[in-house]
Design an enzyme around this catalytic site. Structure first.
Site: not given
Ligand code: C5P
Length: 225
Positions: A28-30, A96
């Protein structure tokens, strides 16, 4: 001025996506979803008909929970958005979405046997690009470009590639981008006009973005000869 958006059907994608390697692991991402949710809340308060398609987030928001279309993966986000493509007036792509997803998701938990493992990734479906391919001249789309370098050049190329009407450029510096309550943006329109804004709260930034969208719906002034 703001009544222009009343009853308009507006899609907002927000938050990160999770791309599963097995039932319990994902990449995943932030992204926290703060920017997308701030836009969704403001548009909802203006009387727009907002469809918020959101990846997993933990933020608190005043956007009505029962109106959130919750998804996890990029593919699920695309499937939910696609159902709405035809009826939208505006699409705002804040999410995102992970660029890549594992080629294979194991149905059982991957065991810790090998010293080294490799995982093959394939490109995720690009929701904004797919909407850009099919949207009519009445439908508007707005993208985001979070860039660490060559911010405006990269934003301009995404604007073109994804057929956005405008793109919001920002960078992951301190106080900007992922996780912060503030953001510093520049808005690049399809006529390549650029407006740069100072650091502001994400709610104020949401209002600036919405003002830019309202501008798009203004009738083109008649040319005097
Ligand atoms: O990831 P990228 O920098 O290409 O994202 C640019 C824009 O495209 C963003 O508005 C993002 O929400 C959107 N996007 C998307 N689907 C993807 C990747 C990006 O809608 N798979």
């Amino acid at each position: 001025m703001q009544n222009t958006l009343k009853n308009k059907k507006i899609l907002i994608t927000a938050g990160p996506t999770r791309e599963y390697l097995d039932p319990v692991r994902f990449i995943s991402n932030q992204s926290t979803g703060k920017m997308g949710y701030a836009i969704a809340e403001t548009l909802h308060n203006l009387g727009a008909n907002v469809y918020l398609v959101s990846g997993p987030v933990t933020i608190t928001s005043n956007f009505p929970k029962d109106k959130i279309i919750a998804v996890e993966t990029g593919k699920q986000m695309y499937d939910e958005c696609k159902k709405l493509f035809n009826e939208l007036d505006i699409a705002i792509f804040c999410a995102a979405v992970a660029d890549y997803t594992p080629k294979i998701t194991s149905e059982i938990k991957i065991k810790k046997i090998e010293n080294e493992i490799s995982i093959e990734f394939i490109k995720n479906v690009d929701i904004a690009y797919e909407f850009g391919r099919v949207k009519t001249s009445q439908q508007k789309s707005i993208g985001f470009a979070l860039e660490t370098n060559n911010v405006l050049d990269n934003a301009a190329s995404k604007l073109n590639k994804k057929n956005f009407n405008c793109i919001v450029a920002n960078s992951p510096n301190k106080d900007e981008g992922f996780g912060y309550d503030t953001n510093k943006i520049a808005i690049l329109k399809s006529d390549l006009s650029l407006t740069e804004y100072p650091l502001k709260s994400k709610h104020e930034v949401a209002q600036d973005i919405i003002n830019a969208i309202i501008e798009m719906f203004k009738p083109v002034a008649e040319t005097a000869f």
